[in-house]
Design an enzyme around this catalytic site. Sequence first.
Site, PDB file in Angstrom:
ATOM      1  N   GLU A 170      15.718  47.967  62.374  1.00 19.27           N
ATOM      2  CA  GLU A 170      15.142  46.814  63.064  1.00 19.27           C
ATOM      3  C   GLU A 170      16.266  46.173  63.885  1.00 19.27           C
ATOM      4  O   GLU A 170      17.434  46.597  63.810  1.00 19.27           O
ATOM      5  CB  GLU A 170      14.558  45.812  62.052  1.00 19.27           C
ATOM      6  CG  GLU A 170      13.714  44.732  62.726  1.00 19.27           C
ATOM      7  CD  GLU A 170      12.838  43.926  61.770  1.00 19.27           C
ATOM      8  OE1 GLU A 170      12.809  44.227  60.563  1.00 19.27           O
ATOM      9  OE2 GLU A 170      12.176  42.987  62.248  1.00 19.27           O
ATOM     10  N   HIS A 230      12.871  49.453  65.249  1.00 25.89           N
ATOM     11  CA  HIS A 230      11.696  48.726  64.751  1.00 25.89           C
ATOM     12  C   HIS A 230      11.642  47.408  65.524  1.00 25.89           C
ATOM     13  O   HIS A 230      12.161  46.379  65.084  1.00 25.89           O
ATOM     14  CB  HIS A 230      11.826  48.478  63.241  1.00 25.89           C
ATOM     15  CG  HIS A 230      10.635  47.801  62.643  1.00 25.89           C
ATOM     16  ND1 HIS A 230       9.523  48.481  62.218  1.00 25.89           N
ATOM     17  CD2 HIS A 230      10.372  46.495  62.403  1.00 25.89           C
ATOM     18  CE1 HIS A 230       8.636  47.635  61.735  1.00 25.89           C
ATOM     19  NE2 HIS A 230       9.132  46.406  61.844  1.00 25.89           N
TER      20      HIS A 230
HETATM   21  O1  G3I Z   1      21.811  39.296  47.585  1.00 25.85           O
HETATM   22  C1  G3I Z   1      21.661  40.633  47.144  1.00 25.85           C
HETATM   23  C2  G3I Z   1      23.011  41.205  46.718  1.00 25.85           C
HETATM   24  O2  G3I Z   1      23.479  40.478  45.638  1.00 25.85           O
HETATM   25  C3  G3I Z   1      22.861  42.690  46.391  1.00 25.85           C
HETATM   26  O3  G3I Z   1      24.121  43.255  46.148  1.00 25.85           O
HETATM   27  C4  G3I Z   1      22.213  43.423  47.560  1.00 25.85           C
HETATM   28  C5  G3I Z   1      21.943  44.893  47.254  1.00 25.85           C
HETATM   29  O4  G3I Z   1      20.975  45.418  48.127  1.00 25.85           O
HETATM   30  O5  G3I Z   1      20.986  42.806  47.862  1.00 25.85           O
HETATM   31  C6  G3I Z   1      21.125  41.465  48.256  1.00 25.85           C
HETATM   32  O6  G3I Z   1      19.892  40.969  48.663  1.00 25.85           O
HETATM   33  C7  G3I Z   1      19.371  41.467  49.860  1.00 25.85           C
HETATM   34  C8  G3I Z   1      19.221  40.311  50.839  1.00 25.85           C
HETATM   35  O7  G3I Z   1      18.614  40.788  51.995  1.00 25.85           O
HETATM   36  C9  G3I Z   1      20.557  39.676  51.219  1.00 25.85           C
HETATM   37  O8  G3I Z   1      21.326  40.546  51.996  1.00 25.85           O
HETATM   38  C10 G3I Z   1      18.045  42.118  49.593  1.00 25.85           C
HETATM   39  O9  G3I Z   1      18.223  43.284  48.790  1.00 25.85           O
HETATM   40  C11 G3I Z   1      17.373  42.498  50.865  1.00 25.85           C
HETATM   41  O10 G3I Z   1      16.060  42.940  50.605  1.00 25.85           O
HETATM   42  C12 G3I Z   1      17.333  41.315  51.805  1.00 25.85           C
HETATM   43  O11 G3I Z   1      16.902  41.768  53.040  1.00 25.85           O
HETATM   44  C13 G3I Z   1      16.480  40.786  53.985  1.00 25.85           C
HETATM   45  C14 G3I Z   1      15.121  41.224  54.528  1.00 25.85           C
HETATM   46  O12 G3I Z   1      14.725  40.362  55.558  1.00 25.85           O
HETATM   47  C15 G3I Z   1      14.032  41.255  53.471  1.00 25.85           C
HETATM   48  O13 G3I Z   1      13.816  40.013  52.967  1.00 25.85           O
HETATM   49  C16 G3I Z   1      17.504  40.758  55.113  1.00 25.85           C
HETATM   50  O14 G3I Z   1      18.722  40.187  54.644  1.00 25.85           O
HETATM   51  C17 G3I Z   1      16.983  39.933  56.272  1.00 25.85           C
HETATM   52  O15 G3I Z   1      17.862  40.084  57.361  1.00 25.85           O
HETATM   53  C18 G3I Z   1      15.583  40.408  56.671  1.00 25.85           C
HETATM   54  O16 G3I Z   1      15.117  39.557  57.655  1.00 25.85           O
HETATM   55  C19 G3I Z   1      13.920  39.945  58.311  1.00 25.85           C
HETATM   56  C20 G3I Z   1      12.980  38.757  58.235  1.00 25.85           C
HETATM   57  O17 G3I Z   1      12.608  38.567  56.876  1.00 25.85           O
HETATM   58  C21 G3I Z   1      11.748  38.970  59.114  1.00 25.85           C
HETATM   59  N1  G3I Z   1      12.139  39.301  60.455  1.00 25.85           N
HETATM   60  C22 G3I Z   1      12.973  40.486  60.543  1.00 25.85           C
HETATM   61  C23 G3I Z   1      14.249  40.281  59.769  1.00 25.85           C
HETATM   62  C24 G3I Z   1      15.179  41.479  59.900  1.00 25.85           C
HETATM   63  O18 G3I Z   1      14.785  42.588  59.189  1.00 25.85           O
HETATM   64  O1  9MR Z   2       7.823  44.320  60.933  1.00 26.09           O
HETATM   65  C1  9MR Z   2       8.275  43.720  59.745  1.00 26.09           C
HETATM   66  C2  9MR Z   2       9.761  43.432  59.844  1.00 26.09           C
HETATM   67  O2  9MR Z   2      10.010  42.499  60.852  1.00 26.09           O
HETATM   68  C3  9MR Z   2      10.307  42.967  58.515  1.00 26.09           C
HETATM   69  O3  9MR Z   2      11.713  42.897  58.548  1.00 26.09           O
HETATM   70  C4  9MR Z   2       9.906  43.909  57.414  1.00 26.09           C
HETATM   71  C5  9MR Z   2      10.358  43.438  56.042  1.00 26.09           C
HETATM   72  O4  9MR Z   2       9.851  42.218  55.728  1.00 26.09           O
HETATM   73  O5  9MR Z   2       8.514  44.078  57.397  1.00 26.09           O
HETATM   74  C6  9MR Z   2       7.987  44.621  58.579  1.00 26.09           C
HETATM   75  O6  9MR Z   2       6.616  44.731  58.451  1.00 26.09           O
HETATM   76  C7  9MR Z   2       6.179  45.775  57.607  1.00 26.09           C
HETATM   77  C8  9MR Z   2       5.636  45.204  56.304  1.00 26.09           C
HETATM   78  O7  9MR Z   2       6.657  44.574  55.571  1.00 26.09           O
HETATM   79  C9  9MR Z   2       5.022  46.305  55.483  1.00 26.09           C
HETATM   80  N1  9MR Z   2       4.012  46.990  56.252  1.00 26.09           N
HETATM   81  C10 9MR Z   2       4.531  47.612  57.480  1.00 26.09           C
HETATM   82  C11 9MR Z   2       5.126  46.556  58.365  1.00 26.09           C
HETATM   83  C12 9MR Z   2       5.760  47.199  59.605  1.00 26.09           C
HETATM   84  O8  9MR Z   2       4.896  47.830  60.368  1.00 26.09           O
END
Ligand code: G3I
Ligand code: 9MR
Length: 589
Positions: free
Chosen positions: A568, A516
């Site tokens: 990703e 991704h």
């Molecule tokens: O903190 C809880 C933990 O207590 C629990 O045990 C665990 C179970 O799944 O979840 C933990 O929280 C998670 C959190 O990350 C910390 O690791 C959430 O479920 C999970 O949804 C969250 O995911 C983050 C994601 O964004 C969605 O917000 C990722 O860490 C983070 O790396 C990712 O970052 C994204 C940016 O927002 C946008 N750019 C891409 C990037 C990579 O995907």
């Molecule tokens: O491309 C986005 C990625 O960088 C993020 O980690 C992710 C979670 O926030 O979201 C992706 O974007 C998606 C969006 O959340 C939902 N619609 C589809 C998008 C990807 O095509």
Amino acid sequence: MKQRLFILLCIGICLLFSSKSGSARPEGPASDSTSPDIRLNQIGFYPSQHKLAVVEKRASGSFCVINHRTEDTILTGTLSNPTPDIYSGKMNAIADFSTLNKPGAYYLYVPSLGNSAVFSISDKVYQALGKGVLKAYYFLRCSAPLSPGFAGKWARAEGHPDTVVYVHSSAASVRRPTGTVISSPGGWYDAGDYNKYIVNSGITLGTLLSAYEDFTGYFDTLSTHIPESNNRLPDILDEALWNLRWMLTMQDPNDGGVYHKLTDSAFDKMEMPDQDHPRRFVVMKSTAATLDFAAVMAQSARIFRSFTRQLPGLSDSCLQAANSAWQWAVAHPDVLYDQQQMNQRFTPVITTGAYGDRHVKDEKYWAAVELFITTGDRKYQQSLRLILPQTFTLPSWGQVGTLGDYTLLRFRKKLKGDKTLLARIQKRLIMSANRLLDHPDAAYQTVMGGTAHDFIWGSNAVAANQGILMIQAYLLTRDKKYLKAARGNLDYLLGRNATGYCFVTGFGSKSPMHPHHRPSVADGIKEPVPGLLVGGPNAGQQDHCPTYPSRIADESYTDDDRAYACNEIAINWNAPMVYLVNALEALSL
Ligand code: G3I
Ligand code: 9MR
């Protein structure tokens, strides 16, 4: 007796299939006959290293190792008794071929299953990989075209000049009201998306700069073939500067506060960066972003002090930026980034990544440590003592306290007057490393996967950060068990895992083809941009992609570009990989 006979029979089959004249031997591993059920590090091993493959399914009896060039059988061995994978219950047997230490290219053959991937045994076995995962940052550069001379077939036009960026209403101040235009070019794209986030830049640069501080001599000569390779700075620092200079533009010079992110209002289509022309915003200042910024700037000030001839004034500017960020954070200790709340009060609505950390004590501790080590100022030492985290936590974007511990240990001489603090940090680091080692063996015999909690969003960075912890424990004690565990986690990342993937694009024989990552999806080139570590198995499967093979934690991975929760790529995941791979190379010299 029966078992003995069976083993002898298997060895016979091995020899028959592998002898030069043996016409019945299956095709070489480059062909379709590579068995998905033999999982091993697809890059290779150092000669003296522990060498394991995990063989899934029905396998028992013997295996052999075959020289890829001559097709001679070099070694035969016996598979261990199968044990169940703690997550799936599938039975796995181990092929241990550690006695093989002669440099060369080899593969395993297991009767009834076939051949493994080809792997190398060599002294500098991770050299190309170490450069590749660092070079990946060049491919992620924002505000720059990538030229064919450096990017090869992945050359592309410049995306997002970011010279016209609007102050979002959430970030408005008297001197910079809503709609004020600022210039904030450069930096790396965060991940598969085209936004730039200070919190995630913090841990990324902290990790890369720590790799440099821990292995300075090694990195001083490591060339990644980037446009700056011929200047008088190590390439890792040139690359770091690309993001550091952008970070400097994210600080409001009027008060020292740092904007949380520079972003489109929503994630854009899967298109090339030059196709994306949205309005870009800097959104509200936050305590987490400002403290991460302070830590990185303080560390940079220290590192670039040695390069004042090449970069006059940079070190001083970094220190000044760090100090004013610290002051802002002290005055604003709890401005947490809550995107939902922000969207209720301000427009336009912002729906990109949040990196919304709810606890900022660890950021404050990390910043205080870096400022103390760089300046020697007792005020920071007092602060860090007051907010010393109680426990060890593996680094992640929201948990950065341990980066402070690593720095204190790296510069432990500066703590001479504080033996209790030093002893405490050392003790908890070693205890945490031992706790990971003591876990009941995951079936893949790696520290990674010791508990189901390891398989979160970005689990591959968990594996890499566990590897860094092991390296730190090794540097402190010189006990080789830690080095072995660090190498084991690298084996995991390079193929000895329940998915059978080598998780770095462009490396290994079975690696992600559909990450991704917008440029990799949109550029029309079959192979993805190389050197990128994908997120890895994630039991949460938050993207609801229909192609996950199962719901089992260590198998929750699919090479599908819709699967952003496991496939990703991200700057904060590549950074510990850069550290781990290159640390192992540096330590093998
Ligand atoms: O903190 C809880 C933990 O207590 C629990 O045990 C665990 C179970 O799944 O979840 C933990 O929280 C998670 C959190 O990350 C910390 O690791 C959430 O479920 C999970 O949804 C969250 O995911 C983050 C994601 O964004 C969605 O917000 C990722 O860490 C983070 O790396 C990712 O970052 C994204 C940016 O927002 C946008 N750019 C891409 C990037 C990579 O995907
Ligand atoms: O491309 C986005 C990625 O960088 C993020 O980690 C992710 C979670 O926030 O979201 C992706 O974007 C998606 C969006 O959340 C939902 N619609 C589809 C998008 C990807 O095509």
